[in-house]
Design a protein around this motif. Structure first.
Motif, PDB file in Angstrom:
ATOM      1  N   MET A   1       0.926  -1.504  -0.367  1.00  0.00           N
ATOM      2  CA  MET A   1       0.013   0.313   0.074  1.00  0.00           C
ATOM      3  C   MET A   1       0.335   1.260  -0.521  1.00  0.00           C
ATOM      4  O   MET A   1       1.884   1.774   0.634  1.00  0.00           O
ATOM      5  N   SER A   2       0.604   2.137  -0.749  1.00  0.00           N
ATOM      6  CA  SER A   2       1.334   2.921  -1.148  1.00  0.00           C
ATOM      7  C   SER A   2       0.858   4.452  -0.309  1.00  0.00           C
ATOM      8  O   SER A   2      -0.507   4.729  -0.040  1.00  0.00           O
ATOM      9  N   GLU A   3       1.624   4.979   1.146  1.00  0.00           N
ATOM     10  CA  GLU A   3       1.911   6.397   1.311  1.00  0.00           C
ATOM     11  C   GLU A   3       1.899   7.896   0.463  1.00  0.00           C
ATOM     12  O   GLU A   3       2.178   7.847  -0.582  1.00  0.00           O
ATOM     13  N   SER A   4       0.278   8.505   0.834  1.00  0.00           N
ATOM     14  CA  SER A   4       0.310   9.983   0.604  1.00  0.00           C
ATOM     15  C   SER A   4       1.039  10.705   1.292  1.00  0.00           C
ATOM     16  O   SER A   4       1.733  10.412   2.061  1.00  0.00           O
ATOM     17  N   PHE A   5       1.650  11.762   0.877  1.00  0.00           N
ATOM     18  CA  PHE A   5       2.472  12.415   1.259  1.00  0.00           C
ATOM     19  C   PHE A   5       1.731  14.073   2.036  1.00  0.00           C
ATOM     20  O   PHE A   5       0.541  13.747   2.074  1.00  0.00           O
ATOM     21  N   THR A   6       2.554  14.903   2.735  1.00  0.00           N
ATOM     22  CA  THR A   6       1.405  15.302   3.644  1.00  0.00           C
ATOM     23  C   THR A   6       1.207  16.363   2.915  1.00  0.00           C
ATOM     24  O   THR A   6       2.381  16.824   2.228  1.00  0.00           O
ATOM     25  N   ASP A   7       1.129  17.541   3.690  1.00  0.00           N
ATOM     26  CA  ASP A   7       0.731  18.843   3.015  1.00  0.00           C
ATOM     27  C   ASP A   7       1.656  19.780   2.892  1.00  0.00           C
ATOM     28  O   ASP A   7       2.129  20.667   1.807  1.00  0.00           O
ATOM     29  N   GLU A   8       3.160  19.531   4.390  1.00  0.00           N
ATOM     30  CA  GLU A   8       4.159  19.415   4.093  1.00  0.00           C
ATOM     31  C   GLU A   8       4.980  19.500   3.280  1.00  0.00           C
ATOM     32  O   GLU A   8       5.480  19.901   2.352  1.00  0.00           O
ATOM     33  N   GLN A   9       4.618  18.038   3.246  1.00  0.00           N
ATOM     34  CA  GLN A   9       6.076  17.502   1.387  1.00  0.00           C
ATOM     35  C   GLN A   9       5.091  18.114   0.172  1.00  0.00           C
ATOM     36  O   GLN A   9       6.444  18.209  -0.704  1.00  0.00           O
ATOM     37  N   TYR A  10       3.993  17.830   0.403  1.00  0.00           N
ATOM     38  CA  TYR A  10       3.727  18.578  -0.923  1.00  0.00           C
ATOM     39  C   TYR A  10       3.826  19.858  -1.182  1.00  0.00           C
ATOM     40  O   TYR A  10       4.513  20.438  -2.033  1.00  0.00           O
ATOM     41  N   ALA A  11       4.416  20.231   0.210  1.00  0.00           N
ATOM     42  CA  ALA A  11       4.376  21.961  -0.253  1.00  0.00           C
ATOM     43  C   ALA A  11       5.833  22.440  -0.721  1.00  0.00           C
ATOM     44  O   ALA A  11       6.063  23.173  -1.020  1.00  0.00           O
ATOM     45  N   PHE A  12       6.238  21.172  -0.013  1.00  0.00           N
ATOM     46  CA  PHE A  12       7.969  21.510  -0.433  1.00  0.00           C
ATOM     47  C   PHE A  12       8.169  21.329  -1.893  1.00  0.00           C
ATOM     48  O   PHE A  12       9.142  21.529  -2.471  1.00  0.00           O
ATOM     49  N   LEU A  13       7.666  19.600  -2.507  1.00  0.00           N
ATOM     50  CA  LEU A  13       7.497  19.713  -3.640  1.00  0.00           C
ATOM     51  C   LEU A  13       7.196  20.735  -4.433  1.00  0.00           C
ATOM     52  O   LEU A  13       7.892  21.235  -5.719  1.00  0.00           O
ATOM     53  N   ARG A  14       6.423  21.832  -4.449  1.00  0.00           N
ATOM     54  CA  ARG A  14       5.939  22.265  -4.778  1.00  0.00           C
ATOM     55  C   ARG A  14       6.835  23.418  -5.160  1.00  0.00           C
ATOM     56  O   ARG A  14       7.595  24.228  -6.306  1.00  0.00           O
ATOM     57  N   HIS A  15       7.394  23.533  -3.975  1.00  0.00           N
ATOM     58  CA  HIS A  15       8.503  25.288  -3.743  1.00  0.00           C
ATOM     59  C   HIS A  15       9.413  24.551  -4.856  1.00  0.00           C
ATOM     60  O   HIS A  15      10.000  25.409  -5.541  1.00  0.00           O
ATOM     61  N   ALA A  16      10.412  22.800  -4.589  1.00  0.00           N
ATOM     62  CA  ALA A  16      11.016  22.877  -5.100  1.00  0.00           C
ATOM     63  C   ALA A  16      10.848  23.045  -7.177  1.00  0.00           C
ATOM     64  O   ALA A  16      11.594  23.246  -7.776  1.00  0.00           O
ATOM     65  N   ARG A  17       9.792  22.514  -7.283  1.00  0.00           N
ATOM     66  CA  ARG A  17       9.416  22.742  -9.106  1.00  0.00           C
ATOM     67  C   ARG A  17       9.650  24.136  -9.076  1.00  0.00           C
ATOM     68  O   ARG A  17       9.767  24.685 -10.216  1.00  0.00           O
ATOM     69  N   PHE A  18       8.462  24.986  -8.679  1.00  0.00           N
ATOM     70  CA  PHE A  18       7.688  26.081  -8.928  1.00  0.00           C
ATOM     71  C   PHE A  18       8.678  27.086  -8.575  1.00  0.00           C
ATOM     72  O   PHE A  18       9.109  28.472  -9.309  1.00  0.00           O
ATOM     73  N   GLY A  19       9.837  26.589  -7.269  1.00  0.00           N
ATOM     74  CA  GLY A  19      10.591  28.458  -6.587  1.00  0.00           C
ATOM     75  C   GLY A  19       9.045  29.035  -5.955  1.00  0.00           C
ATOM     76  O   GLY A  19       8.156  28.963  -5.779  1.00  0.00           O
ATOM     77  N   GLU A  20       9.944  30.076  -5.520  1.00  0.00           N
ATOM     78  CA  GLU A  20       9.202  30.848  -4.923  1.00  0.00           C
ATOM     79  C   GLU A  20       7.267  31.864  -6.280  1.00  0.00           C
ATOM     80  O   GLU A  20       8.224  32.151  -6.978  1.00  0.00           O
ATOM     81  N   LEU A  21       6.975  32.316  -4.968  1.00  0.00           N
ATOM     82  CA  LEU A  21       5.883  32.186  -5.982  1.00  0.00           C
ATOM     83  C   LEU A  21       5.534  34.203  -6.222  1.00  0.00           C
ATOM     84  O   LEU A  21       6.279  34.637  -5.256  1.00  0.00           O
TER      85      LEU A  21
END
Length: 58
Positions: free
Chosen positions: A1-21
């Motif tokens: 069974m796969s685990e889902s990312f937490t909101d904090e992990q998703y936020a980090f991944l968005r920041h790593a991909r797109f940088g600062e808004l």
């Protein structure tokens, strides 16, 4: 069974991909714009082009 990312992990991944808004534009800094050029339409397709596109998957 796969685990889902937490909101904090998703936020980090968005920041790593797109940088600062960029900073939000305040309402008093906004300006109205009006399109002055007519919209650009594609010319009518050549005879048979539609069928060629359908066969090609486009």
């Amino acid at each position: 069974m796969s685990e889902s990312f937490t909101d904090e992990q998703y936020a980090f991944l968005r920041h790593a991909r797109f940088g600062e808004l960029p900073a939000a534009v305040r309402p008093d800094e906004r300006t109205a714009s009006t399109e002055t050029d007519p919209p650009r339409y594609q010319p009518d397709p050549t005879p048979g082009r539609h069928e060629q596109d359908l066969r090609a998957g486009g």
